[in-house]
Design a protein around this motif. Structure first.
Motif, PDB file in Angstrom:
ATOM      1  N   ARG A  38       0.815  -1.213   0.000  1.00  0.00           N
ATOM      2  CA  ARG A  38       0.000   0.000   0.000  1.00  0.00           C
ATOM      3  C   ARG A  38       0.849   1.264   0.000  1.00  0.00           C
ATOM      4  O   ARG A  38       1.631   1.505   0.914  1.00  0.00           O
ATOM      5  N   CYS A  39       0.651   2.061  -1.021  1.00  0.00           N
ATOM      6  CA  CYS A  39       1.357   3.340  -1.134  1.00  0.00           C
ATOM      7  C   CYS A  39       1.045   4.212   0.073  1.00  0.00           C
ATOM      8  O   CYS A  39      -0.093   4.244   0.549  1.00  0.00           O
ATOM      9  N   ARG A  40       2.045   4.932   0.554  1.00  0.00           N
ATOM     10  CA  ARG A  40       1.874   5.789   1.726  1.00  0.00           C
ATOM     11  C   ARG A  40       1.096   7.056   1.401  1.00  0.00           C
ATOM     12  O   ARG A  40       0.708   7.766   2.298  1.00  0.00           O
ATOM     13  N   HIS A  41       0.817   7.310   0.156  1.00  0.00           N
ATOM     14  CA  HIS A  41       0.056   8.494  -0.223  1.00  0.00           C
ATOM     15  C   HIS A  41      -1.442   8.230  -0.090  1.00  0.00           C
ATOM     16  O   HIS A  41      -2.053   8.680   0.863  1.00  0.00           O
ATOM     17  N   GLN A  42      -2.014   7.480  -1.025  1.00  0.00           N
ATOM     18  CA  GLN A  42      -3.454   7.207  -0.976  1.00  0.00           C
ATOM     19  C   GLN A  42      -3.749   5.719  -1.143  1.00  0.00           C
ATOM     20  O   GLN A  42      -4.801   5.342  -1.638  1.00  0.00           O
ATOM     21  N   LEU A  43      -2.797   4.891  -0.715  1.00  0.00           N
ATOM     22  CA  LEU A  43      -2.998   3.455  -0.565  1.00  0.00           C
ATOM     23  C   LEU A  43      -3.180   2.686  -1.870  1.00  0.00           C
ATOM     24  O   LEU A  43      -3.753   1.596  -1.881  1.00  0.00           O
ATOM     25  N   ALA A  48       0.798  -3.097  -8.676  1.00  0.00           N
ATOM     26  CA  ALA A  48       0.424  -2.672 -10.033  1.00  0.00           C
ATOM     27  C   ALA A  48       1.362  -1.575 -10.524  1.00  0.00           C
ATOM     28  O   ALA A  48       1.124  -0.971 -11.580  1.00  0.00           O
ATOM     29  N   GLY A  49       2.429  -1.319  -9.768  1.00  0.00           N
ATOM     30  CA  GLY A  49       3.366  -0.273 -10.133  1.00  0.00           C
ATOM     31  C   GLY A  49       4.403  -0.750 -11.138  1.00  0.00           C
ATOM     32  O   GLY A  49       4.284  -1.820 -11.741  1.00  0.00           O
ATOM     33  N   SER A  50       5.430   0.066 -11.287  1.00  0.00           N
ATOM     34  CA  SER A  50       6.490  -0.241 -12.252  1.00  0.00           C
ATOM     35  C   SER A  50       7.842   0.063 -11.611  1.00  0.00           C
ATOM     36  O   SER A  50       7.914   0.634 -10.517  1.00  0.00           O
ATOM     37  N   ILE A  51       8.893  -0.318 -12.300  1.00  0.00           N
ATOM     38  CA  ILE A  51      10.254  -0.065 -11.818  1.00  0.00           C
ATOM     39  C   ILE A  51      10.912   0.895 -12.793  1.00  0.00           C
ATOM     40  O   ILE A  51      10.891   0.669 -14.011  1.00  0.00           O
ATOM     41  N   ASP A  52      11.474   1.982 -12.256  1.00  0.00           N
ATOM     42  CA  ASP A  52      12.083   2.973 -13.152  1.00  0.00           C
ATOM     43  C   ASP A  52      13.565   2.666 -13.402  1.00  0.00           C
ATOM     44  O   ASP A  52      14.102   1.658 -12.917  1.00  0.00           O
ATOM     45  N   ALA A  53      14.221   3.533 -14.147  1.00  0.00           N
ATOM     46  CA  ALA A  53      15.617   3.317 -14.538  1.00  0.00           C
ATOM     47  C   ALA A  53      16.573   3.302 -13.343  1.00  0.00           C
ATOM     48  O   ALA A  53      17.668   2.739 -13.433  1.00  0.00           O
ATOM     49  N   ASP A  54      16.149   3.920 -12.222  1.00  0.00           N
ATOM     50  CA  ASP A  54      16.985   3.927 -11.014  1.00  0.00           C
ATOM     51  C   ASP A  54      16.733   2.723 -10.121  1.00  0.00           C
ATOM     52  O   ASP A  54      17.296   2.632  -9.029  1.00  0.00           O
ATOM     53  N   GLY A  55      15.825   1.847 -10.525  1.00  0.00           N
ATOM     54  CA  GLY A  55      15.484   0.683  -9.704  1.00  0.00           C
ATOM     55  C   GLY A  55      14.476   0.988  -8.619  1.00  0.00           C
ATOM     56  O   GLY A  55      14.277   0.172  -7.714  1.00  0.00           O
ATOM     57  N   CYS A  56      13.838   2.158  -8.695  1.00  0.00           N
ATOM     58  CA  CYS A  56      12.810   2.518  -7.711  1.00  0.00           C
ATOM     59  C   CYS A  56      11.454   1.956  -8.139  1.00  0.00           C
ATOM     60  O   CYS A  56      11.152   1.872  -9.334  1.00  0.00           O
ATOM     61  N   TRP A  61      -0.613   5.245  -9.314  1.00  0.00           N
ATOM     62  CA  TRP A  61      -1.601   6.327  -9.317  1.00  0.00           C
ATOM     63  C   TRP A  61      -0.978   7.705  -9.527  1.00  0.00           C
ATOM     64  O   TRP A  61      -1.379   8.431 -10.410  1.00  0.00           O
ATOM     65  N   HIS A  62      -0.033   8.110  -8.683  1.00  0.00           N
ATOM     66  CA  HIS A  62       0.527   9.465  -8.785  1.00  0.00           C
ATOM     67  C   HIS A  62       2.047   9.467  -8.832  1.00  0.00           C
ATOM     68  O   HIS A  62       2.690  10.475  -8.569  1.00  0.00           O
ATOM     69  N   GLY A  76       7.895  12.359  -3.939  1.00  0.00           N
ATOM     70  CA  GLY A  76       6.475  12.358  -3.599  1.00  0.00           C
ATOM     71  C   GLY A  76       5.576  12.313  -4.819  1.00  0.00           C
ATOM     72  O   GLY A  76       6.037  12.248  -5.958  1.00  0.00           O
ATOM     73  N   PRO A  77       4.267  12.342  -4.578  1.00  0.00           N
ATOM     74  CA  PRO A  77       3.285  12.176  -5.653  1.00  0.00           C
ATOM     75  C   PRO A  77       3.254  13.350  -6.617  1.00  0.00           C
ATOM     76  O   PRO A  77       3.547  14.485  -6.247  1.00  0.00           O
TER      77      PRO A  77
END
Ligand code: FES
Length: 119
Positions: A38-43, A48-56, A61-62, A76-77
């Motif tokens: 659960r995302c700390r912003h709005q859960l 369902a997210g993705s991994i960016d070029a930095d490995g984050c 959602w945001h 942050g979002p």
């Protein structure tokens, strides 16, 4: 002792993120990770997210970004609720929250044909 949470290794190629119980399990260019879902912003569900070029891990959602080694929100979002766009002051405030309450982190290891989340 409960059974560990598992994902078929074939479902987790580099760049993939999958749901495994309460965990978002991913493969950041060969480096396996597991963080709470659960995302700390709005859960939003981070599996369902993705991994960016930095490995984050990037929230679907945001686009808050998370360090998968520490669970810290590193940026942050970009928006809130249905708004998607720049909100720099708001993003900084949420990022502070993300640092106070980081995602939970577990080790994820490949065992045979499965990736297992360890307690
Ligand atoms: S719910 Fe994750 S960034 Fe908004």
């Amino acid at each position: 002792m409960p059974d560990p949470v598992r994902v078929p290794a074939a479902d987790l190629p580099p760049g993939a993120v999958r749901r495994a119980g309460d965990w978002a399990v991913g493969n950041a260019d060969g480096r396996l990770f597991a963080v709470s879902r659960r995302c700390r912003h709005q859960l939003a569900d981070l599996s369902a997210g993705s991994i960016d070029a930095d490995g984050c891990l990037v929230c679907p959602w945001h686009q808050s970004r998370y360090d998968v080694d520490t669970g810290d929100m590193v940026s942050g979002p970009r928006g809130l609720l249905g708004y998607h766009g720049p909100a720099p002051v708001y993003a900084q405030l949420v990022r502070v929250l993300g640092r106070v309450v980081p995602l939970r982190v577990r080790r994820a290891l490949r065992r045979g044909e499965e990736v297992v989340v360890l307690d």
